[in-house]
Design a protein around this motif. Structure first.
Motif, PDB file in Angstrom:
ATOM      1  N   VAL A  81       0.125   9.473   4.733  1.00 34.74           N
ATOM      2  CA  VAL A  81      -0.131   8.428   5.732  1.00 34.74           C
ATOM      3  C   VAL A  81       0.364   7.108   5.147  1.00 34.74           C
ATOM      4  CG1 VAL A  81      -1.928   7.090   6.911  1.00 34.74           C
ATOM      5  CG2 VAL A  81      -2.117   9.585   6.782  1.00 34.74           C
ATOM      6  N   TYR A 118      -6.756   2.135   9.111  1.00 31.18           N
ATOM      7  CA  TYR A 118      -7.024   3.338   8.289  1.00 31.18           C
ATOM      8  C   TYR A 118      -8.237   3.109   7.396  1.00 31.18           C
ATOM      9  CZ  TYR A 118      -5.511   7.584   5.755  1.00 31.18           C
ATOM     10  OH  TYR A 118      -5.426   8.845   5.215  1.00 31.18           O
ATOM     11  N   ILE A 147      -2.095   2.091  10.608  1.00 32.34           N
ATOM     12  CA  ILE A 147      -1.281   3.290  10.365  1.00 32.34           C
ATOM     13  C   ILE A 147       0.068   3.144  11.058  1.00 32.34           C
ATOM     14  CG2 ILE A 147      -1.130   5.790  10.744  1.00 32.34           C
ATOM     15  CD1 ILE A 147      -4.201   5.832  10.670  1.00 32.34           C
ATOM     16  N   THR A 184       0.499   2.864   5.778  1.00 38.59           N
ATOM     17  CA  THR A 184      -0.032   1.766   6.595  1.00 38.59           C
ATOM     18  C   THR A 184       0.712   0.487   6.231  1.00 38.59           C
ATOM     19  OG1 THR A 184      -1.677   0.858   5.054  1.00 38.59           O
ATOM     20  CG2 THR A 184      -2.346   2.799   6.329  1.00 38.59           C
ATOM     21  N   TYR A 217      -3.629  -2.387   6.819  1.00 40.96           N
ATOM     22  CA  TYR A 217      -4.152  -1.012   6.866  1.00 40.96           C
ATOM     23  C   TYR A 217      -3.901  -0.326   8.210  1.00 40.96           C
ATOM     24  CZ  TYR A 217      -6.562  -2.447   2.597  1.00 40.96           C
ATOM     25  OH  TYR A 217      -6.842  -2.913   1.348  1.00 40.96           O
TER      26      TYR A 217
END
Ligand SMILES: Nc1ncnc2c1ncn2[C@@H]1O[C@H](COP(=O)(O)OP(=O)(O)OP(=O)(O)O)[C@@H](O)[C@H]1O
Length: 691
Positions: free
Chosen positions: A133, A164, A141, A135, A139
């Protein structure tokens, strides 16, 4: 690797070098291509694009003007890898015959290559088996791969652009990531899913642009850790197994270079102190320097199969080695050699000064097996030999205990040979094999005319014969009670009186006794005198059963093999699997049984190799073998053969069973028949040749 051929498109539009704008418009309207190739006498000299057409028309709408084509073209072999050139905008691919097979523009090629690379990266990211993942710095995504979707159980469209940090619960503070720190082994949960992974900062031109989270589902991670632990444990177990192995394990690569040494390092084979000194060297080097012979690696390489050999070092040490080839895709990759030191720890207890001439002086009573060697490798026997060597120097009475066939007589001989009495007689008597009526005269002798059948001139007994030497009383537990009293008296008074005689004769004899019975138990049952027991039990030694010192089985087997192959002039060897069977058998008859089995295997198996199946058959017996415990080695009259078998059976029985009653039961005849057969076959004389 991508080559030009992968990108080439077929050429569909050709125009002559003196074509007009009108010609071009017509061509493009018919062929729909983007590029027209300009030819001059069948040679491509340039190209013309729709873009150029528009540019030229914008300058002048004269349809009859000649085209102004471009010629920054490069011809490349279609099978060559893709490279980008500054001086060309168009690539023409040719085959091996220099024929044009297609074209592409450099711009298109760059585009296709980038697309292919992106596809690769996507495949890699989605198929990586780990969740990824990414970001931004807030944060949010911005990317997640398919595995992340699968692990989290939430679709990418739902999670995209969400925060996230808020969605995740972490057991470590991940804010430091945005300051450039990587954080490892973070346990997180999201949507009731437990995950474990690492956070890394993402940087572009030195600026932090976000983070990337790489993770596994926790159970997968734990499984991986467990597997890792298992492998780690297995590795340390294997190391321990190697270290405790009695064998040296050598791994040699296909060129003969020693790449690994494990197990017991055989210093006396290599003549160096540590394994490190041989690793990296070629085995042939040791052969050239005559450190040892033969080269089992070479034998294995030539014969392309498992080989066994006895390697001998220049100092005379001996090693049983088994070399196994390891193949990979049909090619010899390695050879693994297992070696064991089979050099007897001590060739003999006999003093060097003992020679045959000394012994032959004592004709009747000499040690018959002068050359009998004591073979062993086990620590147990080594310790025993040490103690026996010390005791041999003194006069003390020795009692040898141990099961039948462990080598009690060999030890008695060796004690004598290592003692100051070695030049004097060694006399053996088997107390169990002489009829009670004869034992007294046998031991003490008789005066002339003392009993019917006695020699007219009288005869010295074994005590007198052994004077100044050693008297070995084998199977002392079989000595009748009345003889026990007499023996005790001799031991106390150090003199004997012959049967029918009155004059005591002083004797100086060292007594060694042996038994496979429990004398203490016999004392309790009243069949053995307690006072004699204590007299004999001065220095007792127990010779361990062969099954309790398995390390001796291989050297003994090889010793007997060599002895019998020389005796019978037969070439034979054991396979390693055959040795394995010998080593796992329990040997109720101890060394004597092993000796007999080896002799039988040599005489009765076909071919050069004694195989595992042969040994199994002889030890555990196929029906056929079980039913035929006797083996005929040469032809003789049937009557003699039957008598010989009968005599041997009774003789063996007399050694093993204390009473005629007992023996007759084992042989399946009445005591009277047994006694008649003993007389008829004159077995009393055979059992004791001195009568
Ligand atoms: N360590 C050894 N090395 C070489 N040969 C051995 C060894 N031990 C025993 N033997 C051989 O095995 C056979 C049996 O040994 P020995 O007669 O000494 O056994 P024993 O214990 O006296 O048997 P028993 O109690 O039946 O008389 C003999 O041929 C002997 O030479």
């Amino acid at each position: 690797m991508i080559i030009w051929k992968d990108l080439l498109k077929p050429i569909s539009v050709f125009v002559g070098v003196d074509s007009t704008i009108r010609d071009l418009v017509q061509q493009f309207s018919v062929h729909h291509g983007e590029i027209a190739f300009v030819t001059d006498q069948e040679l491509i000299v340039g190209y013309y694009t729709k873009e150029l057409l528009l540019q030229q028309l914008a300058q002048s709408l004269n349809m009859e003007q000649l085209i102004t084509y471009r010629n920054d073209i490069l011809k490349v072999p279609q099978s060559s890898p893709i490279e980008f050139y500054h001086n060309a905008s168009l690539i023409i691919g040719v085959n091996e015959k220099e024929e044009i097979v297609g074209y592409t523009s450099i711009e298109e090629a760059r585009h296709t290559i980038n697309e292919l690379r992106l596809k690769d990266i996507n495949l890699l990211l989605h198929g990586a088996g780990v969740g990824i993942v990414r970001t931004n710095v807030d944060y949010q995504i911005e990317f997640m791969n398919e595995t992340a979707e699968n692990i989290l159980g939430i679709s990418c469209t739902f999670l995209m652009h969400r925060n996230y940090k808020i969605l995740l619960t972490n057991d470590k503070d991940i804010e430091k990531v945005m300051e450039g720190e990587s954080i490892f082994s973070v346990n997180s949960s999201i949507n009731f899913k437990q995950i474990s992974g690492n956070f890394y900062p993402l940087k572009e031109n030195g600026q932090i642009t976000g983070l990337v989270h790489v993770f596994f589902a926790k159970e997968v991670f734990e499984e991986a850790v467990r597997e890792l632990d298992f492998v780690r444990n297995l590795n340390s177990d294997l190391k321990a197994v190697y270290a405790s192995s009695q064998e040296q394990i050598l791994v040699i690569d296909n060129r003969g270079t020693i790449i690994r040494v494990a197990g017991s390092f055989l210093q006396n084979l290599w003549k160096v102190d540590s394994a490190e000194e041989v690793i990296g060297k070629n085995i042939a080097e040791f052969i050239t320097r005559k450190v040892f012979q033969p080269n089992v690696f070479e034998l294995c390489q030539k014969q392309k199969k498992k080989v066994t050999a006895i390697q001998e070092s220049d100092g005379g040490d001996r090693f049983w080695s088994v070399a196994t080839p390891v193949y990979y895709e049909g090619k010899l990759e390695k050879v693994v050699v297992l070696s064991r030191d089979i050099t007897p720890r001590s060739p003999s207890l006999k003093a060097d000064s003992l020679d045959e001439a000394d012994l032959s002086l004592h004709n009747r009573f000499e040690i018959t097996d002068k050359d009998k060697r004591l073979i062993y490798r086990s620590k147990k026997m080594e310790q025993l030999v040490k103690e026996i060597r010390r005791v041999a120097q003194f006069q003390s009475t020795v009692l040898l205990k141990g099961e039948s066939g462990v080598g009690k007589e060999v030890f008695a001989q060796q004690i004598h040979a290592a003692s100051p009495r070695r030049k004097q007689p060694f006399v053996r008597i088997n107390c169990g094999a002489i009829p009670d009526s004869l034992i007294e005269s046998e031991l003490f002798g008789y005066e002339q005319g003392s009993f019917t059948g006695a020699d007219k001139k009288g005869k010295a007994g074994l005590f007198e014969a052994a004077n100044n030497g050693t008297l070995f009383l084998d199977e002392i537990g079989e000595l009748p009670l009345n003889m026990q009293v007499k023996l005790l008296r001799v031991l106390q008074e150090k003199e004997i009186t012959r049967i029918g005689g009155v004059r005591p004769i002083p004797v100086n004899v060292r007594i060694i006794t042996a038994t496979n019975r429990d004398l203490r138990e016999m004392v309790m049952q009243g069949t053995f005198r307690e006072d004699l027991y204590y007299r004999l039990y001065v220095i007792p030694f127990r010779i361990p059963a062969l099954r309790d010192r398995k390390e001796d089985i291989l050297p003994l087997s090889i010793y007997f093999l060599e002895e019998f192959t020389e005796k019978y002039q037969i070439r034979k060897s054991f396979t390693p699997e055959a040795i394995e069977v010998l080593e796992t058998y329990s040997w109720p008859g101890n060394v004597r049984e092993l000796q007999n089995i080896v002799e039988r295997l040599i005489l009765l198996t076909e071919g050069e190799w004694i195989q595992r199946e042969h040994v199994l058959n002889y030890l555990y017996g196929e029906l056929e073998v079980k039913n035929r415990p006797l083996f005929v080695l040469e032809l003789m009259p049937l009557k003699d053969a039957v008598e010989e078998v009968e005599a041997q059976l009774i003789e063996k029985g007399m050694r093993e069973y204390p009473t005629a009653d007992h023996l007759s039961k084992v042989l399946g005849v009445s005591p009277a028949t047994l006694s008649r057969r003993i007389k008829k076959l004159k077995l009393e004389r055979r059992v004791n040749p001195h009568v």
